[in-house]
Design a protein around this motif. Structure first.
Motif, PDB file in Angstrom:
ATOM      1  N   ALA A  84      -3.817  10.259  -1.101  1.00  0.00           N
ATOM      2  CA  ALA A  84      -4.651   9.061  -1.079  1.00  0.00           C
ATOM      3  C   ALA A  84      -3.800   7.854  -0.735  1.00  0.00           C
ATOM      4  CB  ALA A  84      -5.316   8.874  -2.438  1.00  0.00           C
ATOM      5  N   VAL A  85      -4.351   6.995   0.119  1.00  0.00           N
ATOM      6  CA  VAL A  85      -3.673   5.746   0.468  1.00  0.00           C
ATOM      7  C   VAL A  85      -4.347   4.641  -0.349  1.00  0.00           C
ATOM      8  CG1 VAL A  85      -2.837   4.293   2.341  1.00  0.00           C
ATOM      9  CG2 VAL A  85      -3.422   6.685   2.791  1.00  0.00           C
ATOM     10  N   ILE A  86      -3.592   4.050  -1.275  1.00  0.00           N
ATOM     11  CA  ILE A  86      -4.187   3.158  -2.275  1.00  0.00           C
ATOM     12  C   ILE A  86      -3.560   1.765  -2.238  1.00  0.00           C
ATOM     13  CG2 ILE A  86      -4.695   2.870  -4.734  1.00  0.00           C
ATOM     14  CD1 ILE A  86      -4.404   5.871  -5.082  1.00  0.00           C
ATOM     15  N   ASN A  87      -4.417   0.741  -2.309  1.00  0.00           N
ATOM     16  CA  ASN A  87      -3.953  -0.642  -2.419  1.00  0.00           C
ATOM     17  C   ASN A  87      -3.203  -0.823  -3.731  1.00  0.00           C
ATOM     18  OD1 ASN A  87      -6.610  -0.668  -0.833  1.00  0.00           O
ATOM     19  ND2 ASN A  87      -5.774  -2.678  -0.370  1.00  0.00           N
ATOM     20  N   ALA A  88      -2.194  -1.678  -3.720  1.00  0.00           N
ATOM     21  CA  ALA A  88      -1.361  -1.875  -4.912  1.00  0.00           C
ATOM     22  C   ALA A  88      -2.169  -2.353  -6.111  1.00  0.00           C
ATOM     23  CB  ALA A  88      -0.235  -2.853  -4.613  1.00  0.00           C
ATOM     24  N   ASN A  89      -3.140  -3.254  -5.889  1.00  0.00           N
ATOM     25  CA  ASN A  89      -3.887  -3.788  -7.040  1.00  0.00           C
ATOM     26  C   ASN A  89      -4.672  -2.688  -7.757  1.00  0.00           C
ATOM     27  OD1 ASN A  89      -5.375  -3.878  -4.557  1.00  0.00           O
ATOM     28  ND2 ASN A  89      -6.953  -5.092  -5.537  1.00  0.00           N
ATOM     29  N   TYR A  90      -5.248  -1.764  -6.996  1.00  0.00           N
ATOM     30  CA  TYR A  90      -5.982  -0.657  -7.620  1.00  0.00           C
ATOM     31  C   TYR A  90      -5.030   0.400  -8.173  1.00  0.00           C
ATOM     32  CZ  TYR A  90      -9.996  -2.822  -5.364  1.00  0.00           C
ATOM     33  OH  TYR A  90     -10.953  -3.718  -4.970  1.00  0.00           O
ATOM     34  N   ALA A  91      -3.883   0.550  -7.540  1.00  0.00           N
ATOM     35  CA  ALA A  91      -2.882   1.481  -8.053  1.00  0.00           C
ATOM     36  C   ALA A  91      -2.380   1.010  -9.420  1.00  0.00           C
ATOM     37  CB  ALA A  91      -1.715   1.602  -7.074  1.00  0.00           C
ATOM     38  N   LEU A  92      -2.138  -0.295  -9.535  1.00  0.00           N
ATOM     39  CA  LEU A  92      -1.631  -0.839 -10.791  1.00  0.00           C
ATOM     40  C   LEU A  92      -2.630  -0.648 -11.929  1.00  0.00           C
ATOM     41  CD1 LEU A  92       0.004  -4.127  -9.474  1.00  0.00           C
ATOM     42  CD2 LEU A  92       1.174  -2.054 -10.215  1.00  0.00           C
ATOM     43  N   VAL A  93      -3.924  -0.826 -11.630  1.00  0.00           N
ATOM     44  CA  VAL A  93      -4.961  -0.601 -12.644  1.00  0.00           C
ATOM     45  C   VAL A  93      -4.929   0.853 -13.111  1.00  0.00           C
ATOM     46  CG1 VAL A  93      -7.458  -0.515 -13.039  1.00  0.00           C
ATOM     47  CG2 VAL A  93      -6.459  -2.452 -11.814  1.00  0.00           C
ATOM     48  N   ALA A  94      -4.624   1.759 -12.184  1.00  0.00           N
ATOM     49  CA  ALA A  94      -4.547   3.190 -12.506  1.00  0.00           C
ATOM     50  C   ALA A  94      -3.172   3.584 -13.039  1.00  0.00           C
ATOM     51  CB  ALA A  94      -4.880   4.019 -11.270  1.00  0.00           C
ATOM     52  N   LYS A  95      -2.346   2.561 -13.330  1.00  0.00           N
ATOM     53  CA  LYS A  95      -0.987   2.766 -13.868  1.00  0.00           C
ATOM     54  C   LYS A  95      -0.100   3.559 -12.894  1.00  0.00           C
ATOM     55  CE  LYS A  95      -2.399   2.335 -18.705  1.00  0.00           C
ATOM     56  NZ  LYS A  95      -2.429   0.884 -18.545  1.00  0.00           N
ATOM     57  N   LEU A  96      -0.231   3.240 -11.625  1.00  0.00           N
ATOM     58  CA  LEU A  96       0.614   3.830 -10.582  1.00  0.00           C
ATOM     59  C   LEU A  96       1.474   2.723  -9.998  1.00  0.00           C
ATOM     60  CD1 LEU A  96      -2.100   5.958  -8.706  1.00  0.00           C
ATOM     61  CD2 LEU A  96      -0.274   6.858 -10.173  1.00  0.00           C
ATOM     62  N   SER A 136       6.371  -3.159  -7.897  1.00  0.00           N
ATOM     63  CA  SER A 136       4.949  -2.964  -7.668  1.00  0.00           C
ATOM     64  C   SER A 136       4.356  -4.110  -6.846  1.00  0.00           C
ATOM     65  CB  SER A 136       4.193  -2.823  -8.998  1.00  0.00           C
ATOM     66  OG  SER A 136       4.357  -3.982  -9.793  1.00  0.00           O
ATOM     67  N   ILE A 137       4.959  -5.281  -6.974  1.00  0.00           N
ATOM     68  CA  ILE A 137       4.646  -6.442  -6.137  1.00  0.00           C
ATOM     69  C   ILE A 137       5.999  -7.021  -5.723  1.00  0.00           C
ATOM     70  CG2 ILE A 137       3.587  -8.734  -6.064  1.00  0.00           C
ATOM     71  CD1 ILE A 137       1.745  -7.810  -8.355  1.00  0.00           C
ATOM     72  N   THR A 138       6.157  -7.373  -4.454  1.00  0.00           N
ATOM     73  CA  THR A 138       7.457  -7.840  -3.970  1.00  0.00           C
ATOM     74  C   THR A 138       7.329  -9.206  -3.295  1.00  0.00           C
ATOM     75  OG1 THR A 138       7.145  -6.618  -1.904  1.00  0.00           O
ATOM     76  CG2 THR A 138       8.340  -5.500  -3.669  1.00  0.00           C
ATOM     77  N   PRO A 139       8.387 -10.035  -3.330  1.00  0.00           N
ATOM     78  CA  PRO A 139       8.325 -11.331  -2.658  1.00  0.00           C
ATOM     79  C   PRO A 139       8.206 -11.147  -1.148  1.00  0.00           C
ATOM     80  CG  PRO A 139      10.188 -11.199  -4.184  1.00  0.00           C
ATOM     81  CD  PRO A 139       9.663  -9.813  -4.023  1.00  0.00           C
ATOM     82  N   PRO A 150      -8.379   5.820  -6.668  1.00  0.00           N
ATOM     83  CA  PRO A 150      -7.537   6.408  -7.719  1.00  0.00           C
ATOM     84  C   PRO A 150      -8.282   7.447  -8.561  1.00  0.00           C
ATOM     85  CG  PRO A 150      -7.156   4.056  -7.603  1.00  0.00           C
ATOM     86  CD  PRO A 150      -8.336   4.343  -6.723  1.00  0.00           C
ATOM     87  N   LYS A 151      -9.556   7.197  -8.846  1.00  0.00           N
ATOM     88  CA  LYS A 151     -10.342   8.136  -9.654  1.00  0.00           C
ATOM     89  C   LYS A 151     -10.695   9.398  -8.873  1.00  0.00           C
ATOM     90  CE  LYS A 151     -12.425   4.399 -12.340  1.00  0.00           C
ATOM     91  NZ  LYS A 151     -13.678   3.649 -12.647  1.00  0.00           N
ATOM     92  N   ALA A 152     -10.653   9.303  -7.539  1.00  0.00           N
ATOM     93  CA  ALA A 152     -11.020  10.447  -6.693  1.00  0.00           C
ATOM     94  C   ALA A 152      -9.821  11.301  -6.302  1.00  0.00           C
ATOM     95  CB  ALA A 152     -11.729   9.947  -5.432  1.00  0.00           C
ATOM     96  N   MET A 193       0.869  -1.169   0.000  1.00  0.00           N
ATOM     97  CA  MET A 193       0.000   0.000   0.000  1.00  0.00           C
ATOM     98  C   MET A 193       0.911   1.225   0.000  1.00  0.00           C
ATOM     99  SD  MET A 193      -3.101   0.725   2.682  1.00  0.00           S
ATOM    100  CE  MET A 193      -4.467  -0.065   1.866  1.00  0.00           C
ATOM    101  N   ALA A 194       0.467   2.298  -0.617  1.00  0.00           N
ATOM    102  CA  ALA A 194       1.324   3.482  -0.690  1.00  0.00           C
ATOM    103  C   ALA A 194       0.479   4.759  -0.676  1.00  0.00           C
ATOM    104  CB  ALA A 194       2.193   3.437  -1.943  1.00  0.00           C
ATOM    105  N   ILE A 195       1.165   5.866  -0.428  1.00  0.00           N
ATOM    106  CA  ILE A 195       0.515   7.180  -0.366  1.00  0.00           C
ATOM    107  C   ILE A 195       0.841   7.936  -1.647  1.00  0.00           C
ATOM    108  CG2 ILE A 195       0.410   9.376   0.879  1.00  0.00           C
ATOM    109  CD1 ILE A 195       1.251   7.798   3.413  1.00  0.00           C
ATOM    110  N   TYR A 196      -0.203   8.382  -2.330  1.00  0.00           N
ATOM    111  CA  TYR A 196      -0.052   9.071  -3.615  1.00  0.00           C
ATOM    112  C   TYR A 196      -0.675  10.464  -3.558  1.00  0.00           C
ATOM    113  CZ  TYR A 196       0.644   4.274  -5.328  1.00  0.00           C
ATOM    114  OH  TYR A 196       1.089   2.980  -5.521  1.00  0.00           O
ATOM    115  N   SER A 197      -0.259  11.310  -4.482  1.00  0.00           N
ATOM    116  CA  SER A 197      -0.878  12.626  -4.609  1.00  0.00           C
ATOM    117  C   SER A 197      -0.697  13.150  -6.026  1.00  0.00           C
ATOM    118  CB  SER A 197      -0.258  13.622  -3.618  1.00  0.00           C
ATOM    119  OG  SER A 197      -0.813  14.907  -3.786  1.00  0.00           O
ATOM    120  N   THR A 198      -1.734  13.808  -6.540  1.00  0.00           N
ATOM    121  CA  THR A 198      -1.609  14.497  -7.830  1.00  0.00           C
ATOM    122  C   THR A 198      -1.343  15.980  -7.600  1.00  0.00           C
ATOM    123  OG1 THR A 198      -4.012  14.823  -7.897  1.00  0.00           O
ATOM    124  CG2 THR A 198      -3.133  12.891  -9.039  1.00  0.00           C
TER     125      THR A 198
END
Length: 208
Positions: free
Chosen positions: A136-148, A203-206, A127-129, A53-58
């Motif tokens: 925004a604190v976003i799960n990796a799976n949804y971040a990846l869909v949003a190309k983050l 984006s995904i780690t062992p 991601p859309k919001a 999970m990570a913190i993003y901002s536009t």
């Protein structure tokens, strides 16, 4: 391999004997499921990968630029909401009762010195919001869909030793089955670890 489009059916199917094992959840989610459905008798077999999970901002390029009173979007489901709050606490945005409590909620916040506004949203919609949020604190799976990519596009990333790494799960009856040990040996091999690192590029780690 059978694919599911939700997070409930895989555990139901596993408990009913329709599956031998599944790989779609972390330990806190499994614990919450077993609390609700103790008759399922499911167990963790081994750890697989971490979807950090990570913190993003536009709006902001640096953490230091985030103003007091900023609006922070987090998932509104208990499991991922708790995870997001623990990330925020770990990074110093807020303080909570227990930084290791995977059931943490907004009510668990003990200090919010910069009066951040926590906005709970459906995880998939965050991601859309982002345009309406400061961070925004976003799960990796949804971040990846949003190309983050968490390792490249975020302001801060969840620590690697978090309790939310994904796990392989089977039934208690199959826990000692030699096929589980075989699956573990293959999945946690050096070859597979290198593939995950090379293919997903952070984006995904062992988790093994």
């Amino acid at each position: 391999v059978v694919e599911f489009s939700d997070y409930v059916t895989p555990n139901v199917s596993l408990a009913q004997g329709e599956l031998f094992a599944n790989s779609m959840q972390h330990a806190p989610y499994l614990a919450a499921t077993l609390k609700k459905e103790p008759k399922f008798e499911l167990v963790e077999a081994f750890k697989t990968v971490n979807f950090p999970m990570a913190i993003y901002s536009t709006k902001y390029k640096k953490v230091e630029d985030i103003p007091a009173g900023a609006t922070i979007g987090i998932p509104n489901d208990p499991s991922n909401g708790a995870r997001a709050l623990l990330v925020l606490a770990d990074k110093g945005f807020i303080e909570v009762k227990d930084k290791n409590d995977v059931s943490t909620s907004v009510a668990s916040i003990t200090k919010n010195p910069k009066n951040y506004k926590i906005q709970e949203l459906d995880a998939a919609s965050i991601p859309k919001a982002m345009g309406d949020l400061d961070i925004a604190v976003i799960n990796a799976n949804y971040a990846l869909v949003a190309k983050l990519n968490p390792s490249k596009d975020s302001l801060l990333v969840e620590r690697a030793d978090n309790p939310f790494v994904n796990i392989f799960v089977t039934t208690k009856a199959n826990e000692k089955d030699p096929r589980i040990e075989q699956l573990k040996k293959i999945y946690t091999s050096a070859e597979n670890k290198k593939f995950i690192e090379d293919h997903f590029k952070g984006s995904i780690t062992p988790a093994f």
